[in-house]
Design a protein around this motif. Structure first.
Motif, PDB file in Angstrom:
ATOM      1  N   UNK A  29      -9.934   9.997  -4.205  1.00 21.25           N
ATOM      2  CA  UNK A  29      -8.477   9.851  -4.142  1.00 21.25           C
ATOM      3  C   UNK A  29      -8.045   9.305  -2.781  1.00 21.25           C
ATOM      4  N   UNK A  30      -8.694   9.794  -1.713  1.00 20.17           N
ATOM      5  CA  UNK A  30      -8.374   9.314  -0.360  1.00 20.17           C
ATOM      6  C   UNK A  30      -8.657   7.816  -0.229  1.00 20.17           C
ATOM      7  N   UNK A  31      -9.789   7.397  -0.788  1.00 18.46           N
ATOM      8  CA  UNK A  31     -10.181   5.980  -0.703  1.00 18.46           C
ATOM      9  C   UNK A  31      -9.168   5.112  -1.446  1.00 18.46           C
ATOM     10  N   UNK A  32      -8.858   5.488  -2.684  1.00 19.56           N
ATOM     11  CA  UNK A  32      -7.924   4.710  -3.507  1.00 19.56           C
ATOM     12  C   UNK A  32      -6.550   4.629  -2.844  1.00 19.56           C
ATOM     13  N   UNK A  33      -6.167   5.712  -2.141  1.00 22.97           N
ATOM     14  CA  UNK A  33      -4.858   5.750  -1.481  1.00 22.97           C
ATOM     15  C   UNK A  33      -4.826   4.944  -0.179  1.00 22.97           C
ATOM     16  N   UNK A  38     -13.657   1.848   7.054  1.00 24.98           N
ATOM     17  CA  UNK A  38     -15.070   1.704   7.403  1.00 24.98           C
ATOM     18  C   UNK A  38     -15.158   0.589   8.438  1.00 24.98           C
ATOM     19  N   UNK A  39     -15.666   0.934   9.606  1.00 23.97           N
ATOM     20  CA  UNK A  39     -15.762  -0.028  10.712  1.00 23.97           C
ATOM     21  C   UNK A  39     -14.411  -0.683  11.006  1.00 23.97           C
ATOM     22  N   UNK A  40     -13.356   0.132  10.927  1.00 24.48           N
ATOM     23  CA  UNK A  40     -12.012  -0.320  11.292  1.00 24.48           C
ATOM     24  C   UNK A  40     -11.225  -0.995  10.200  1.00 24.48           C
ATOM     25  N   UNK A  41     -11.822  -1.202   9.021  1.00 23.45           N
ATOM     26  CA  UNK A  41     -11.115  -1.894   7.932  1.00 23.45           C
ATOM     27  C   UNK A  41     -10.872  -0.934   6.768  1.00 23.45           C
ATOM     28  N   UNK A  42      -9.658  -0.984   6.223  1.00 24.40           N
ATOM     29  CA  UNK A  42      -9.312  -0.124   5.089  1.00 24.40           C
ATOM     30  C   UNK A  42     -10.168  -0.490   3.883  1.00 24.40           C
ATOM     31  N   UNK A  44     -10.603   0.382  -0.236  1.00 30.79           N
ATOM     32  CA  UNK A  44      -9.951   1.035  -1.379  1.00 30.79           C
ATOM     33  C   UNK A  44     -10.811   1.012  -2.634  1.00 30.79           C
ATOM     34  N   UNK A  45     -11.949   0.296  -2.585  1.00 30.22           N
ATOM     35  CA  UNK A  45     -12.797   0.246  -3.788  1.00 30.22           C
ATOM     36  C   UNK A  45     -13.836   1.363  -3.758  1.00 30.22           C
TER      37      UNK A  45
END
Length: 249
Positions: A29-33, A38-42, A44-45
């Motif tokens: 849920x945190x990722x999708x939101x 990771x390494x400074x980049x959002x 979402x997948x």
């Protein structure tokens, strides 16, 4: 090397759950939101794979330690214990506190034998370097019981700076907490790593230290931890330290 395109890496949500961030479902849920980088980049997948040993993950801007072999412990060091793992002169050292840990821990910076308080023990050399080196500006706060009645003017001298034999030094902050007929309580915050610096500063302004305790190191507070006791850092505390370390790179 990043595991961005590495099918051999582990799924991000699995790594987050293993690191104790949250359950795998909540991590998803945190990722999708969009709360995870990771390494400074959002990211979402949910299919993203990472290498826990090299990729830098943060949640809501706070760093997460994915390497579960790392250990971070807070000790309230007693008076009379030297800040080393093995003392050549046979004095009480830190090994008595680390003997039950499977990891080989070492201390971040030092407190002199007569000073008690907050000391961090870890096996994370990179973090230790950032926290201990004065150039990174991590502050430490001490409470000192000193001889004599300290005046507001003396507190001003500590923050304006005093001249010592190894050069000038100024406290980042200084505060008078209490005065009695023959002693005072003073709080001093500074980021210097110089040897016995708080004792030398207070002696220079005419108030030798009777007792000295380090209460705070960067974002960490000693709180109610009793003298001689240890505890693992909380996830929140560790996140704050790792964020400081990563921002310094």
């Amino acid at each position: 090397m990043s595991a961005e395109n590495d099918a051999q890496g582990e799924r991000l949500q699995k790594v987050m759950a293993a690191a104790g961030v949250a359950s795998r479902r909540v991590s998803e849920d945190m990722i999708v939101a969009g709360r995870v980088t990771v390494n400074g980049k959002v990211v979402t997948e949910l299919g993203r794979r990472v290498d826990p040993t090299t990729d830098l993950v943060a949640v809501d801007g706070t760093a997460v330690q994915l390497d579960t072999s790392r250990r971070y412990v807070m000790l309230n060091k007693p008076v009379g214990v030297v800040s080393s793992m093995r003392d050549e002169q046979g004095r009480p050292d830190l090994s008595r506190f680390t003997a039950d840990y499977p990891e080989r821990l070492f201390n971040v910076g030092r407190l002199d034998a007569e000073t008690s308080g907050l000391l961090i023990l870890t096996n994370d050399g990179e973090l230790a370097h950032v926290l201990a080196h004065p150039s990174f500006g991590v502050t430490k706060t001490y409470i000192a019981r000193v001889r004599g009645v300290v005046s507001p003017q003396t507190i001003g001298r500590l923050t304006k700076g005093v001249e010592l034999e190894d050069g000038p030094i100024a406290a980042d902050k200084a505060k008078l907490l209490q005065t009695r007929s023959d002693d005072s309580l003073v709080e001093v915050t500074l980021h210097s790593g110089r040897n016995r610096i708080v004792r030398r500063m207070l002696a220079e302004v005419g108030h030798p230290v009777i007792e000295l305790v380090r209460r705070q190191f960067g974002p960490l507070h000693l709180g109610t931890l009793k003298v001689g006791q240890l505890r693992d850092l909380t996830k929140a505390e560790l996140g704050q330290l790792l964020t400081i370390s990563r921002e310094s790179r």
